[in-house]
Design an enzyme around this catalytic site. Structure first.
Site, PDB file in Angstrom:
ATOM      1  CG  ASN A   1     -10.992 -20.976 -23.181  1.00 47.94           C
ATOM      2  OD1 ASN A   1     -12.101 -21.456 -23.429  1.00 47.94           O
ATOM      3  ND2 ASN A   1      -9.891 -21.706 -23.222  1.00 47.94           N
TER       4      ASN A   1
ATOM      5  NE  ARG B   1     -19.166 -25.446 -27.268  1.00 55.09           N
ATOM      6  CZ  ARG B   1     -18.222 -25.901 -26.427  1.00 55.09           C
ATOM      7  NH1 ARG B   1     -17.692 -27.088 -26.616  1.00 55.09           N
ATOM      8  NH2 ARG B   1     -17.826 -25.170 -25.414  1.00 55.09           N
TER       9      ARG B   1
END
Length: 420
Positions: free
Chosen positions: A23, A398
């Site tokens: 993130n 991912r």
């Protein structure tokens, strides 16, 4: 079609090293567009979202060089386009950070509507509100967001809801604006702090990241010519902590920041696990069936929504009845249907789910509906009796680097295979 074949049950034991934070990386890579120069990023997670981010930057005119498996050099001096390819931006959620960066550096941006995990309504209204408050014109048309401004002027912005993405995007848009911008009701997550630290290392003037009030004094230029190491991934670390509890294992997790996981540690202790912190490592072990507990997700420093599915696996086999209340995403409980295929007894409705703990799970064919659901189902396969075939691995790739290898080193019987 690729799948993971997992044969359980296995007790996880040993050491695992955590990668850089997904993130943070997917925000910092677009942030390099703000730099009229060259910078080097270290501790970069080698995952598909990062690779797509780098490919988009190259399409915009940046030069991206992989120095090593986890280190990249980015030269953004010669940006030639402000229009990001729609087919690439639609593949992951964090593509919206291109808007804030391009708008700040070039005063215009054209980016496809972001993709990513299907977790219910994920509006970007707070992003747009922030851009417009800074003086930009923003339109959504034909599946893309078009933003422009003759110049951006610092202002005070109140976030109606705590939003990590909007906080970071407004921060990106305002670092080169005229004057001072304040973001009130800002998100406090570690990756918000990491993006601010990166920008400051490149010459920005940002204060208060990690609190609910961030102040950005606009500067004329970001200089680059610096090296920055991305923060460790708290969600990956938490995933292995919960896997240790679920498998009644004994795992030492390296390259993490224990204080980022205080809320999870508290819940693991309630579940009957043991946690010992030492510098940048966490030792987690559990010698008995987990205890029931209740969880409510909330923005940092509360319990992370991105660890909710993994915690759900523990509660599925816990002794007693547990409840999870999900306050962030309305469709985060899709994984419970897959756990029920494996013998769990979970009733999910809306933003809450009741977990009636069962003695054991049994292997079954299951499908990852999103990134964190995929991680949860890997844990479920590891502790289940028999074989579990897990599909839709693109979701998992991912955000987790070499996840099956890391679990295999801890003793899991897990293999990635191609199925005709």
């Amino acid at each position: 079609m690729e799948k993971l074949v997992i044969n359980g049950p296995s007790r996880l034991q040993g050491d695992v090293t955590i990668s850089g934070a997904k993130n943070a990386a997917v925000a910092i890579i677009p942030a390099t567009l703000l730099i009229d120069g060259v910078c080097t990023l270290e501790n970069v997670p080698n995952i598909s979202d990062v690779k797509i981010s780098c490919s988009i930057l190259e399409k915009l005119g940046a030069k991206v060089t992989w120095i090593s498996e986890h280190s990249i050099k980015i030269d953004s001096r010669h940006i030639k386009s402000t229009s990001a390819p729609l087919d690439m931006t639609s593949k992951f959620r964090a593509s919206y950070y291109l808007i804030g960066s391009l708008l700040s550096r070039c005063h215009k941006a054209e980016v496809g509507l972001p993709g990513g995990c299907k977790l219910g309504a994920r509006p970007i209204d707070q992003h747009i509100k922030g851009f417009e408050a800074l003086g930009a014109s923003v339109n959504t048309t034909q599946g893309k967001i078009v933003a422009s401004a003759s110049h951006l002027i610092g202002t005070s912005i109140y976030m109606d809801t705590v939003s990590v993405g909007a906080t970071i995007n407004v921060m990106l848009a305002s670092v080169l604006a005229d004057g001072t911008t304040t973001i009130d009701n800002a998100a406090k997550e570690p990756h918000v702090v990491d993006v601010a630290n990166f920008l400051n290392a490149m010459g920005a003037d940002i204060h208060g990241a990690g609190t609910d009030m961030i102040k950005i004094n606009g500067v004329s230029k970001l200089h680059g010519n610096a090296t920055y190491s991305i923060v460790p991934d708290q969600i990956e670390a938490g995933t292995f902590m919960l896997a240790a509890v679920a498998s009644k294992g004994d795992v030492v997790i390296h390259n993490c920041i224990p204080e980022h996981l205080d809320c999870l540690t508290a819940k693991i202790l309630e579940m009957g696990g043991e946690v010992e912190e030492s510098g940048d490592s966490i030792h987690v072990w559990c010698n008995s069936r987990p205890n029931k507990t209740n969880i409510k997700t909330s923005p940092y420093p509360g319990f992370p929504t991105d660890l909710q599915p993994q915690a759900g696996v523990v509660l599925a086999i816990a002794d007693g009845t547990s409840i999870i209340n999900e306050s962030i995403w309305e469709s985060r409980f899709q994984y419970t249907a897959e756990l029920n295929k494996m013998g769990a007894n979970i009733t999910a409705q809306g933003k809450s789910a009741v977990f009636e703990g069962v003695d054991f799970l049994s292997g079954a064919p299951v499908y990852a509906s999103d990134l964190r659901a995929g991680a949860a189902l890997i844990i479920a396969g590891i502790i289940a009796n028999g074989e579990t075939d897990l599909y839709n691995l693109d979701h998992i790739d991912r955000g987790y680097e070499c996840i099956e290898e890391k679990f295999r080193k801890l003793g899991a019987n897990i293999t990635r295979v191609n199925e005709e």
